[in-house]
Scaffold this active site. Structure first.
Site, PDB file in Angstrom:
ATOM      1  N   LYS A   1     -24.253  10.183  -5.445  1.00  0.00           N
ATOM      2  CA  LYS A   1     -23.014   9.816  -6.169  1.00  0.00           C
ATOM      3  C   LYS A   1     -22.499   8.444  -5.773  1.00  0.00           C
ATOM      4  CE  LYS A   1     -22.413  12.758  -2.691  1.00  0.00           C
ATOM      5  NZ  LYS A   1     -22.748  14.104  -2.314  1.00  0.00           N
TER       6      LYS A   1
ATOM      7  N   THR B   1     -31.835  18.343   3.201  1.00  0.00           N
ATOM      8  CA  THR B   1     -31.363  19.590   2.587  1.00  0.00           C
ATOM      9  C   THR B   1     -31.769  19.675   1.111  1.00  0.00           C
ATOM     10  OG1 THR B   1     -29.460  19.507   4.063  1.00  0.00           O
ATOM     11  CG2 THR B   1     -29.279  20.980   2.180  1.00  0.00           C
TER      12      THR B   1
ATOM     13  N   ILE C   1     -23.467  22.716 -10.742  1.00  0.00           N
ATOM     14  CA  ILE C   1     -22.807  22.859 -12.058  1.00  0.00           C
ATOM     15  C   ILE C   1     -23.338  21.765 -12.988  1.00  0.00           C
ATOM     16  CG2 ILE C   1     -20.612  22.892 -13.302  1.00  0.00           C
ATOM     17  CD1 ILE C   1     -19.188  23.437 -10.662  1.00  0.00           C
TER      18      ILE C   1
ATOM     19  N   GLU D   1     -21.144  15.692   4.077  1.00  0.00           N
ATOM     20  CA  GLU D   1     -21.904  14.447   4.050  1.00  0.00           C
ATOM     21  C   GLU D   1     -22.341  14.082   5.468  1.00  0.00           C
ATOM     22  OE1 GLU D   1     -22.606  12.715   1.045  1.00  0.00           O
ATOM     23  OE2 GLU D   1     -21.939  14.701   0.518  1.00  0.00           O
TER      24      GLU D   1
ATOM     25  N   LYS E   1     -17.443  11.001  -7.267  1.00  0.00           N
ATOM     26  CA  LYS E   1     -17.793  11.946  -8.334  1.00  0.00           C
ATOM     27  C   LYS E   1     -16.829  11.816  -9.516  1.00  0.00           C
ATOM     28  CE  LYS E   1     -19.715  15.173  -4.971  1.00  0.00           C
ATOM     29  NZ  LYS E   1     -19.369  16.264  -4.053  1.00  0.00           N
TER      30      LYS E   1
ATOM     31  N   ARG F   1     -38.553   9.613   5.975  1.00  0.00           N
ATOM     32  CA  ARG F   1     -38.565   8.667   7.090  1.00  0.00           C
ATOM     33  C   ARG F   1     -38.641   9.399   8.425  1.00  0.00           C
ATOM     34  NH1 ARG F   1     -33.370   5.663   5.435  1.00  0.00           N
ATOM     35  NH2 ARG F   1     -32.994   7.754   4.642  1.00  0.00           N
ATOM     36  N   ARG F   2     -38.363  10.703   8.385  1.00  0.00           N
ATOM     37  CA  ARG F   2     -38.476  11.475   9.630  1.00  0.00           C
ATOM     38  C   ARG F   2     -39.922  11.947   9.767  1.00  0.00           C
ATOM     39  NH1 ARG F   2     -33.873  14.641   7.732  1.00  0.00           N
ATOM     40  NH2 ARG F   2     -32.126  13.214   7.782  1.00  0.00           N
TER      41      ARG F   2
HETATM   42  N1  HSE Z   1     -20.444  16.810   0.781  1.00  0.00           N
HETATM   43  C1  HSE Z   1     -20.484  17.218  -0.581  1.00  0.00           C
HETATM   44  C2  HSE Z   1     -19.510  18.374  -0.758  1.00  0.00           C
HETATM   45  C3  HSE Z   1     -21.879  17.643  -0.928  1.00  0.00           C
HETATM   46  O1  HSE Z   1     -19.009  18.902   0.220  1.00  0.00           O
HETATM   47  O2  HSE Z   1     -19.221  18.725  -1.888  1.00  0.00           O
HETATM   48  C4  HSE Z   1     -22.149  17.700  -2.377  1.00  0.00           C
HETATM   49  O3  HSE Z   1     -21.952  16.481  -3.008  1.00  0.00           O
END
Ligand code: HSE
Length: 434
Positions: A103, A13, A134, A188, A203, A45-46
């Site tokens: 992160k 993504t 942000i 995630e 984070k 890797r794909r």
């Molecule tokens: N899984 C994370 C979220 C993606 O939903 O914020 C961005 O770090």
């Protein structure tokens, strides 16, 4: 015009978004730096992706990017912490600057990686690791550099914010909303990282480290997910004037720092309480500036790419000016703040929302109030519904003043001992953020 060569590892993504934005906005970006950013090597890797990759190298081995002399900046977007850690270390040892959106990698291994970067005179930049699009790391490091930061509170996981918003507004089912968040590329790879607050904890650790100058201390964050939030609590919170948000909170106190991630009642009058959907927001309070709020998309391909590219631009400008970009916040290492301990959860201070199920008979409420009063806890609001037909128990909802967590816990244990109180008492922290 000269160019700086970028190698992208990972074409999911965020990798795809980064490639697209770098291609689409190449002119503007080049004008801002004074040189072109050229993607010279992509590794995934794909299988080979659908992109038009003519004129650049493609590898299935991500390490080939680190070893490529035609790459100045390695962009790590493969995620995870084992292969990514090896990859970043290898890139640093080859004298490449690194940009990462990872992160978990920074929160868990940032200390070692920064030391490796300093030793090799390169930088490791991670704006995209926190709050997607942000530019909060830049804001803390640069725009707020004059301040002693008192506290920060952030909606720093888009998936949980999206789920809580849909549950509140549309009464949708948790699992159904989660599936949509995954399909939209917000969640995630392992969505328990989102739901259980692990992603937000990573984070928060990064933000607190930069804001207070403390080391990255992943193992010390208190962490509670959104799995236990019931629609009835969303409803009562709303009736009392609050929205429930999954917040990351870092608070600096005289005796140490509070680092906690949990569902929180936030007054609807606060701007941050109205940041909904996949949007993220971070409230930062500094002694000079007062309260500031940063808001934007916290996940998704192009918002995250925006931050990845900001780091590339920052590095490119330094390189063009003949300066090493360095690893800026390491300068804190010898300050008093760097030694502040992280406070255990029992020592934090908060207000609380309590919901209990009480027998509908005289004196019950007064017994509950007596326990709280003996503990020195003041009730700020109280709601008790009339029993419905054939109901012998009624929900009682209380909001308390600010108390220490250990005191509310011991009061809850005493309320539990009352014969007229049945079932578990629900406790959700409340932050006025005023
Ligand atoms: N899984 C994370 C979220 C993606 O939903 O914020 C961005 O770090």
């Amino acid at each position: 015009m000269e160019s700086l060569k970028v190698g992208i590892c990972g074409l999911g993504t965020v990798g795809g978004g980064t490639f697209d934005v770098l291609t689409r906005n190449a002119e503007e970006i080049a004008a801002r730096i004074g040189c072109r950013i050229q993607v010279s090597h992509i590794a995934s890797r794909r299988a080979k992706p659908q992109y038009e990759l003519s004129g650049l190298r493609f590898s299935e081995d991500v390490f080939a990017v680190c070893d490529d002399p035609d790459v100045d900046i390695v962009v790590e977007l493969i995620g995870g912490t084992s292969l990514a850690r090896e990859l970043v270390s290898r890139a640093i040892s080859r004298g490449k600057h690194v940009v990462t959106a990872n992160k978990a990698l920074i929160a868990e291994y940032g200390g070692q990686l920064f030391a490796e970067a300093v030793a090799n005179k390169v930088t490791i930049a991670f704006e995209a690791a926190v709050a997607g699009g942000i530019p909060i790391i830049g804001a803390l490091r640069e725009g707020l550099a004059a301040n002693r930061v008192h506290c920060l509170a952030g909606i720093i996981n888009g998936t949980t914010n999206f789920i809580l918003t849909e549950m509140r507004d549309k009464g949708r089912d948790f699992a159904d909303v989660l599936k949509e968040a995954q399909a939209l590329g917000y969640a995630e790879a392992d969505p328990t990282f989102d739901i259980e607050g692990i992603d937000a904890a990573h984070k928060l650790v990064i933000l607190a480290s930069i804001a207070f100058g403390i080391p990255l201390q992943c193992d010390k964050v208190f962490n509670e997910g959104i799995g236990e939030i019931q629609p009835i609590d969303v409803h009562y919170a709303s009736e009392l004037g609050y929205n429930i948000k999954h917040l990351g909170l870092a608070v600096r106190r005289d005796q140490g720092v509070e680092l906690r991630v949990h569902p929180t009642l936030v007054p609807k009058s606060q701007l941050i309480a109205n940041v909904d959907g996949v949007m993220n927001a971070v409230l930062v309070k500094g002694d000079a500036v007062g309260a500031t709020l940063y808001c934007g998309a916290g996940a998704g391909a192009e918002p995250t790419a925006s931050s990845v590219i900001a780091d590339i631009v920052h590095i490119a400008r330094s390189v063009r000016n003949g300066r090493a970009p360095g690893v800026p916040h390491l300068g804190f290492a010898n300050t008093q703040a760097a030694n502040l301990p992280i406070l255990p959860i029992e020592d934090i201070e908060s207000s609380y929302y309590l919901r209990m199920s009480a027998e509908d008979k005289p004196g019950v409420l007064s017994q509950v109030c007596q326990v709280l009063s003996e503990a020195g806890i003041s009730i700020e609001a109280l709601v008790q519904r009339e029993p419905q037909l054939n109901e012998s128990q009624v929900p009682v909802i209380l909001l308390t003043n600010i108390v220490r967590e250990r005191d509310i816990n011991s009061a809850i244990a005493k309320i539990h001992e009352l014969e007229s109180i049945h079932q578990q008492i629900v406790k959700i922290r409340l932050e006025a953020l005023g």
